[in-house]
Design a protein around this motif. Structure first.
Motif, PDB file in Angstrom:
ATOM      1  N   GLU D  56     -12.862 -13.047  -0.724  1.00  0.00           N
ATOM      2  CA  GLU D  56     -12.976 -12.173  -1.124  1.00  0.00           C
ATOM      3  C   GLU D  56     -12.528 -11.200  -0.507  1.00  0.00           C
ATOM      4  O   GLU D  56     -13.014  -9.996  -0.300  1.00  0.00           O
ATOM      5  N   ILE D  57     -11.146 -11.409   0.341  1.00  0.00           N
ATOM      6  CA  ILE D  57     -10.351 -10.258   0.660  1.00  0.00           C
ATOM      7  C   ILE D  57      -8.819  -9.796   0.023  1.00  0.00           C
ATOM      8  O   ILE D  57      -8.648 -10.691  -0.851  1.00  0.00           O
ATOM      9  N   GLY D  58      -9.440  -8.562  -0.466  1.00  0.00           N
ATOM     10  CA  GLY D  58      -7.816  -8.195  -1.306  1.00  0.00           C
ATOM     11  C   GLY D  58      -6.673  -7.054  -0.591  1.00  0.00           C
ATOM     12  O   GLY D  58      -7.967  -6.546   0.078  1.00  0.00           O
ATOM     13  N   PHE D  59      -6.102  -6.431  -1.290  1.00  0.00           N
ATOM     14  CA  PHE D  59      -4.966  -5.286  -1.538  1.00  0.00           C
ATOM     15  C   PHE D  59      -5.956  -3.983  -1.875  1.00  0.00           C
ATOM     16  O   PHE D  59      -5.643  -4.626  -2.947  1.00  0.00           O
ATOM     17  N   ALA D  60      -5.723  -2.851  -1.445  1.00  0.00           N
ATOM     18  CA  ALA D  60      -5.794  -1.786  -2.340  1.00  0.00           C
ATOM     19  C   ALA D  60      -5.075  -0.538  -2.079  1.00  0.00           C
ATOM     20  O   ALA D  60      -5.283  -0.911  -0.286  1.00  0.00           O
ATOM     21  N   ILE D  61      -5.047  -0.035  -2.777  1.00  0.00           N
ATOM     22  CA  ILE D  61      -3.719   1.134  -2.595  1.00  0.00           C
ATOM     23  C   ILE D  61      -3.809   1.923  -2.252  1.00  0.00           C
ATOM     24  O   ILE D  61      -5.730   2.606  -2.852  1.00  0.00           O
ATOM     25  N   TYR D  62      -4.173   2.687  -1.114  1.00  0.00           N
ATOM     26  CA  TYR D  62      -4.272   3.729  -0.967  1.00  0.00           C
ATOM     27  C   TYR D  62      -3.534   4.877  -1.351  1.00  0.00           C
ATOM     28  O   TYR D  62      -4.306   6.264  -1.600  1.00  0.00           O
ATOM     29  N   LYS D  63      -2.288   5.171  -1.930  1.00  0.00           N
ATOM     30  CA  LYS D  63      -1.805   6.260  -1.789  1.00  0.00           C
ATOM     31  C   LYS D  63      -0.129   5.860  -2.037  1.00  0.00           C
ATOM     32  O   LYS D  63       0.540   4.821  -2.119  1.00  0.00           O
ATOM     33  N   ILE D  64       0.712   7.213  -3.555  1.00  0.00           N
ATOM     34  CA  ILE D  64       1.953   6.477  -3.734  1.00  0.00           C
ATOM     35  C   ILE D  64       2.634   7.419  -4.623  1.00  0.00           C
ATOM     36  O   ILE D  64       2.015   8.880  -4.399  1.00  0.00           O
ATOM     37  N   ASN D  65       3.780   7.606  -3.851  1.00  0.00           N
ATOM     38  CA  ASN D  65       4.363   9.226  -4.324  1.00  0.00           C
ATOM     39  C   ASN D  65       5.542   8.183  -4.970  1.00  0.00           C
ATOM     40  O   ASN D  65       6.037   7.020  -4.744  1.00  0.00           O
ATOM     41  N   ILE D  66       5.825   8.776  -6.587  1.00  0.00           N
ATOM     42  CA  ILE D  66       6.842   8.022  -7.295  1.00  0.00           C
ATOM     43  C   ILE D  66       8.187   8.979  -7.578  1.00  0.00           C
ATOM     44  O   ILE D  66       7.423  10.375  -8.010  1.00  0.00           O
ATOM     45  N   GLY D  67       9.072   8.712  -8.079  1.00  0.00           N
ATOM     46  CA  GLY D  67      10.569   9.891  -8.351  1.00  0.00           C
ATOM     47  C   GLY D  67      11.072   9.073  -9.770  1.00  0.00           C
ATOM     48  O   GLY D  67      11.319   7.629  -9.757  1.00  0.00           O
ATOM     49  N   TYR D  68      11.134   9.940 -10.528  1.00  0.00           N
ATOM     50  CA  TYR D  68      11.695   9.263 -12.022  1.00  0.00           C
ATOM     51  C   TYR D  68      12.702   9.841 -11.832  1.00  0.00           C
ATOM     52  O   TYR D  68      13.004  11.274 -12.426  1.00  0.00           O
ATOM     53  N   HIS D  69      13.981   9.119 -12.213  1.00  0.00           N
ATOM     54  CA  HIS D  69      15.339   9.610 -12.254  1.00  0.00           C
ATOM     55  C   HIS D  69      15.925   9.404 -13.301  1.00  0.00           C
ATOM     56  O   HIS D  69      17.014   9.839 -13.975  1.00  0.00           O
ATOM     57  N   GLU D  70      15.392   8.335 -14.307  1.00  0.00           N
ATOM     58  CA  GLU D  70      15.962   7.858 -15.139  1.00  0.00           C
ATOM     59  C   GLU D  70      15.644   6.903 -15.941  1.00  0.00           C
ATOM     60  O   GLU D  70      14.526   6.163 -15.058  1.00  0.00           O
ATOM     61  N   GLY D  71      15.359   6.836 -17.040  1.00  0.00           N
ATOM     62  CA  GLY D  71      14.627   6.038 -17.955  1.00  0.00           C
ATOM     63  C   GLY D  71      15.191   4.824 -18.329  1.00  0.00           C
ATOM     64  O   GLY D  71      16.298   4.284 -18.777  1.00  0.00           O
ATOM     65  N   ASN D 120     -17.216  -6.751   0.092  1.00  0.00           N
ATOM     66  CA  ASN D 120     -18.044  -5.756  -0.235  1.00  0.00           C
ATOM     67  C   ASN D 120     -17.152  -3.971  -0.071  1.00  0.00           C
ATOM     68  O   ASN D 120     -17.728  -2.819   0.457  1.00  0.00           O
ATOM     69  N   LYS D 121     -16.123  -4.471  -0.819  1.00  0.00           N
ATOM     70  CA  LYS D 121     -14.701  -3.147   0.003  1.00  0.00           C
ATOM     71  C   LYS D 121     -14.840  -2.513   1.115  1.00  0.00           C
ATOM     72  O   LYS D 121     -14.538  -1.502   1.193  1.00  0.00           O
ATOM     73  N   LYS D 122     -15.115  -3.696   1.964  1.00  0.00           N
ATOM     74  CA  LYS D 122     -15.031  -2.577   3.242  1.00  0.00           C
ATOM     75  C   LYS D 122     -13.610  -2.896   4.377  1.00  0.00           C
ATOM     76  O   LYS D 122     -13.091  -4.041   4.010  1.00  0.00           O
ATOM     77  N   LEU D 123     -13.583  -1.809   4.522  1.00  0.00           N
ATOM     78  CA  LEU D 123     -11.886  -1.455   5.390  1.00  0.00           C
ATOM     79  C   LEU D 123     -11.873  -2.291   6.508  1.00  0.00           C
ATOM     80  O   LEU D 123     -12.885  -2.460   7.155  1.00  0.00           O
ATOM     81  N   MET D 124     -11.044  -3.742   6.932  1.00  0.00           N
ATOM     82  CA  MET D 124     -11.026  -4.647   7.531  1.00  0.00           C
ATOM     83  C   MET D 124      -9.053  -4.119   8.119  1.00  0.00           C
ATOM     84  O   MET D 124      -8.306  -3.771   7.769  1.00  0.00           O
ATOM     85  N   PRO D 125      -8.664  -5.214   9.002  1.00  0.00           N
ATOM     86  CA  PRO D 125      -7.233  -4.710   9.767  1.00  0.00           C
ATOM     87  C   PRO D 125      -6.538  -5.911   8.755  1.00  0.00           C
ATOM     88  O   PRO D 125      -6.859  -6.635   8.371  1.00  0.00           O
ATOM     89  N   ILE D 126      -4.968  -5.479   8.847  1.00  0.00           N
ATOM     90  CA  ILE D 126      -4.593  -5.982   7.920  1.00  0.00           C
ATOM     91  C   ILE D 126      -4.503  -7.583   8.247  1.00  0.00           C
ATOM     92  O   ILE D 126      -3.906  -7.896   9.820  1.00  0.00           O
ATOM     93  N   PRO D 127      -4.244  -8.659   7.928  1.00  0.00           N
ATOM     94  CA  PRO D 127      -4.502 -10.196   8.474  1.00  0.00           C
ATOM     95  C   PRO D 127      -3.041 -10.422   8.455  1.00  0.00           C
ATOM     96  O   PRO D 127      -1.910 -10.180   8.409  1.00  0.00           O
ATOM     97  N   ASP D 128      -2.840 -11.705   8.946  1.00  0.00           N
ATOM     98  CA  ASP D 128      -2.045 -11.979  10.401  1.00  0.00           C
ATOM     99  C   ASP D 128      -1.273 -12.605   8.643  1.00  0.00           C
ATOM    100  O   ASP D 128      -0.825 -14.014   8.837  1.00  0.00           O
ATOM    101  N   LEU D 129      -0.002 -12.319   8.236  1.00  0.00           N
ATOM    102  CA  LEU D 129      -0.090 -12.661   6.406  1.00  0.00           C
ATOM    103  C   LEU D 129       1.931 -13.392   6.964  1.00  0.00           C
ATOM    104  O   LEU D 129       2.563 -12.050   7.714  1.00  0.00           O
ATOM    105  N   ASP D 130       2.086 -14.379   6.552  1.00  0.00           N
ATOM    106  CA  ASP D 130       3.622 -14.983   6.733  1.00  0.00           C
ATOM    107  C   ASP D 130       4.981 -13.563   6.187  1.00  0.00           C
ATOM    108  O   ASP D 130       5.848 -13.622   6.994  1.00  0.00           O
ATOM    109  N   PHE D 131       4.383 -12.568   5.302  1.00  0.00           N
ATOM    110  CA  PHE D 131       5.192 -11.582   5.164  1.00  0.00           C
ATOM    111  C   PHE D 131       5.894 -10.255   6.172  1.00  0.00           C
ATOM    112  O   PHE D 131       6.791  -9.446   5.665  1.00  0.00           O
TER     113      PHE D 131
END
Lengths: 136, 136, 136, 136
Positions: D56-71, D120-131
């Motif tokens: 039951e561990i997942g990543f959640a997005i906290y902030k995004i900045n996007i710039g659109y330059h061409e379609g 329960n959607k509780k914030l936790m340290p980033i696990p030690d993943l290979d990537f």
């Protein structure tokens, strides 16, 4: 004349199955759909449809900043609160917030810059549309 | 008691940018979203949300037949007309139509069969919900 | 010459967050996206893009029948198996199946009829495309 | 050890009908789907699926900045170029770019911050993943 509107516009976006993902909350990209529906409600869908179908003029998004603070769930009726202002001749900035029912603060916040493109996707000044007129 | 409702329920689905594709009309899969929103309006979103969040009971789609007759475009306010009937203890059949403004016939028609799944996705009889009660 | 191909074409569709809903499985309408990606792989995206951008010719869906037997979940790499045949001068029928990894039977099955529309959405005979040529 | 990777990862996202809107280009929110597919390719879908289904561990997005330059348009095979770095114990920052075929610069750019949520959607340290391990 102010070319801005700082009294929030309210739009209701109901969270359906289609909006959620398997983590149980609304998929992050889908808030952008809710915000666009709110903008179309503000600008007037008929106005936008006519601009597009008769004159090949449309709005294009140039920049977006989003902050995610809380996840909305299936069944929520989100209150999308929007203010906006024109900046210079070429940009409109929208400030969107998505509020959950009984939310103490906005679940998602978004600042979004629009520009206007004419035929052949050529940048053009923002047209003199009703929603940009000051309400005072 | 009839366990069916043959007077159409009306639900408005507005066609936004998100719903269209580059051919200029609504993307074929998106009518299924409009039909689901109509079903949730019929069943009651709060009822469905409670079934799901408190009892882990949900509806699952078993079969769909769709016919596409005309493409809806950006700005259309579609009138989603829905009738339904319960069949046996395990199935509800919905008949959906999407009508464009001033349409002479339905733009899209759909027959859709639902079953009910309890915890662990186990098939269970359709619960005795209000929307299944005859209106007579 | 047979104008049909009954040896299944294989296309892999990976299930991402975007494809699922809060019930934990793939949202029902999204299988139609997987099936369309498979068709575009069969027809050749460049062929389709050229037809559209140069000649304003595109395929439109006329009818769909879908059966849902099992739900795919996040992380599944679905094997989309597709066969097809031309029927008369105006219709192509596709038979799609979505198989989960280690699935004993198809999770979702779909029969889908396409027609061809030229400029102004006018019905036209199916063009003589490579994917319709018999492989024998 | 660097906890970052500044050599771009490449992921191909093909633009299908489903991704475009009636203005003829990719719908703005859909680039977020392409970027997420790239992240899942980087993190490993099986790793993510196991984290989610078993712990039951997942990543959640906290902030995004996007710039659109061409379609981007139907038929484009977009090259999604991604770099990333871990910041402190709780955040990963991804830098995404979407490049059109023969593009002279990125069509869309995106900076995105992820956090990790446990049961329960509780914030936790980033696990030690290979990537997250340095490639040096």
């Amino acid at each position: 004349m102010m070319d801005s509107n700082m009294t929030p516009h309210h739009f209701t976006a109901q969270v359906y199955y289609e909006d959620t993902d398997h983590s149980g909350v609304v998929y992050h990209a889908n808030y952008l759909k809710f915000f666009e529906r709110a903008r179309e409600d503000i600008m007037g869908t008929k106005v936008l449809a006519d601009m597009w179908h008769k004159h090949e003029i449309g709005f294009a998004i140039y920049k977006i900043n989003i902050g995610y603070h809380e996840g909305a769930i299936f069944g929520d009726r989100l209150d999308i609160r929007t203010t906006w202002k024109k900046e210079g001749h070429y940009r409109i900035i929208f400030f969107h917030e998505a509020w959950r029912p009984d939310g103490k603060k906005a679940a998602v916040t978004c600042t979004l810059e629009l520009v206007c493109l004419g035929p052949n996707k050529k940048l053009m000044p923002i047209p003199d549309l009703d929603f940009l007129k000051s309400k005072e």
